[in-house]
Enzyme design. Structure first.
Site, PDB file in Angstrom:
ATOM      1  N   LYS A  45      -0.365  -6.887  12.981  1.00 15.81           N
ATOM      2  CA  LYS A  45       0.866  -6.335  12.094  1.00 15.81           C
ATOM      3  C   LYS A  45       0.731  -4.834  11.378  1.00 15.81           C
ATOM      4  O   LYS A  45       1.247  -4.802  10.593  1.00 15.81           O
ATOM      5  CB  LYS A  45       1.099  -7.342  10.960  1.00 15.81           C
ATOM      6  CG  LYS A  45       1.316  -8.863  11.410  1.00 15.81           C
ATOM      7  CD  LYS A  45       1.714  -9.621  10.400  1.00 15.81           C
ATOM      8  CE  LYS A  45       2.206 -11.141  11.102  1.00 15.81           C
ATOM      9  NZ  LYS A  45       2.234 -12.061   9.845  1.00 15.81           N
ATOM     10  N   LYS A  47      -1.303  -4.775   9.174  1.00 13.39           N
ATOM     11  CA  LYS A  47      -1.243  -4.639   7.854  1.00 13.39           C
ATOM     12  C   LYS A  47      -2.756  -5.616   7.470  1.00 13.39           C
ATOM     13  O   LYS A  47      -3.209  -6.510   8.086  1.00 13.39           O
ATOM     14  CB  LYS A  47      -0.285  -5.869   7.460  1.00 13.39           C
ATOM     15  CG  LYS A  47       0.918  -5.166   6.950  1.00 13.39           C
ATOM     16  CD  LYS A  47       1.971  -6.219   6.361  1.00 13.39           C
ATOM     17  CE  LYS A  47       3.248  -6.077   6.898  1.00 13.39           C
ATOM     18  NZ  LYS A  47       3.941  -7.196   7.016  1.00 13.39           N
TER      19      LYS A  47
HETATM   20  N1  C2G Z   1       6.917 -19.833   8.078  1.00 15.13           N
HETATM   21  C1  C2G Z   1       8.003 -20.555   7.819  1.00 15.13           C
HETATM   22  N2  C2G Z   1       8.871 -19.863   6.947  1.00 15.13           N
HETATM   23  C2  C2G Z   1       8.658 -18.699   6.471  1.00 15.13           C
HETATM   24  C3  C2G Z   1       7.662 -17.997   6.798  1.00 15.13           C
HETATM   25  C4  C2G Z   1       6.563 -18.491   7.665  1.00 15.13           C
HETATM   26  O1  C2G Z   1       8.241 -21.554   8.332  1.00 15.13           O
HETATM   27  N3  C2G Z   1       9.610 -18.392   5.559  1.00 15.13           N
HETATM   28  C5  C2G Z   1       5.897 -20.315   9.125  1.00 15.13           C
HETATM   29  C6  C2G Z   1       5.592 -19.261  10.398  1.00 15.13           C
HETATM   30  O2  C2G Z   1       6.708 -19.616  11.454  1.00 15.13           O
HETATM   31  C7  C2G Z   1       4.328 -19.748  10.794  1.00 15.13           C
HETATM   32  C8  C2G Z   1       3.578 -20.251   9.601  1.00 15.13           C
HETATM   33  O3  C2G Z   1       4.405 -20.373   8.477  1.00 15.13           O
HETATM   34  O4  C2G Z   1       4.444 -21.129  11.595  1.00 15.13           O
HETATM   35  C9  C2G Z   1       2.700 -19.036   9.179  1.00 15.13           C
HETATM   36  O5  C2G Z   1       3.390 -17.912   9.036  1.00 15.13           O
HETATM   37  P1  C2G Z   1       2.475 -16.494   9.238  1.00 15.13           P
HETATM   38  O6  C2G Z   1       1.606 -16.435   8.098  1.00 15.13           O
HETATM   39  O7  C2G Z   1       3.758 -15.334   9.150  1.00 15.13           O
HETATM   40  O8  C2G Z   1       2.062 -16.393  10.593  1.00 15.13           O
HETATM   41  P2  C2G Z   1       1.965 -15.334  11.763  1.00 15.13           P
HETATM   42  O9  C2G Z   1       1.462 -14.107  11.052  1.00 15.13           O
HETATM   43  O10 C2G Z   1       3.313 -15.280  12.261  1.00 15.13           O
HETATM   44  O11 C2G Z   1       0.805 -15.947  12.529  1.00 15.13           O
HETATM   45  O12 C2G Z   1      -1.152 -17.001  16.645  1.00 15.13           O
HETATM   46  C10 C2G Z   1      -0.089 -16.620  16.061  1.00 15.13           C
HETATM   47  C11 C2G Z   1      -0.271 -16.207  14.837  1.00 15.13           C
HETATM   48  O13 C2G Z   1      -1.506 -16.070  14.193  1.00 15.13           O
HETATM   49  C12 C2G Z   1       0.914 -16.624  13.795  1.00 15.13           C
END
Ligand code: C2G
Length: 133
Positions: A45, A47
């Site tokens: 990302k 970030k």
């Molecule tokens: N999530 C959700 N609703 C949101 C935000 C996030 O259901 N409004 C879910 C995401 O779909 C994910 C989990 O919370 O299943 C964690 O989200 P993130 O921290 O954004 O994870 P991400 O950076 O997408 O990491 O191997 C893949 C990853 O490490 C995914």
């Protein structure tokens, strides 16, 4: 009893994260969570998470229903993690729809809908805006 595995950054935890973990856990009786490292986050990302990988792991581990946590070092190593943690089901948010179907030979792959209207990115933007108002 089925074992579920899911992955995420879980930075600045919010209800979208908590609901995803609880829905993932409800698909089986045991939930393992791979928390992405700061380095992986930066590579996927561009970030730096607000909370360190160790704080994010500690926070996720404290959520009811989370049985086990570990650091996810690479997106490509999911097969190793699925085998190591003996997962029957891989759960991902539907923002990753289709991206992990190739692990279907090791376990069931399920994508769950995200909670609408909330994200760490939006929360941080709101915090910044209110801090400078
Ligand atoms: N999530 C959700 N609703 C949101 C935000 C996030 O259901 N409004 C879910 C995401 O779909 C994910 C989990 O919370 O299943 C964690 O989200 P993130 O921290 O954004 O994870 P991400 O950076 O997408 O990491 O191997 C893949 C990853 O490490 C995914």
């Amino acid at each position: 009893m089925k074992r579920v595995i899911t992955f995420g950054t879980f930075d600045v935890l919010h209800v979208g994260h908590v609901r995803m973990l609880q829905r993932a856990r409800a698909l089986g009786g045991h939930l393992t969570v791979g928390v992405s490292t700061d380095a992986l986050n930066f590579s996927k990302k561009q970030k730096k998470p607000v909370y360190s990988q160790f704080d994010r792991m500690e926070i996720v581990k404290a959520i009811a229903g989370v049985d086990e946590v570990f650091l996810e070092h690479s997106l490509e190593e999911k097969g190793e993690y699925i085998k190591k943690y003996k997962a029957d089901i891989l759960v991902m948010g539907n923002d990753w729809e289709g991206r992990f179907d190739h692990w279907g030979h090791l376990c069931q792959v399920v994508y769950l809908p995200r909670t609408e209207g909330i994200s760490t990115t939006e929360l941080l933007a709101e915090i910044r805006a209110s801090a400078s108002a």
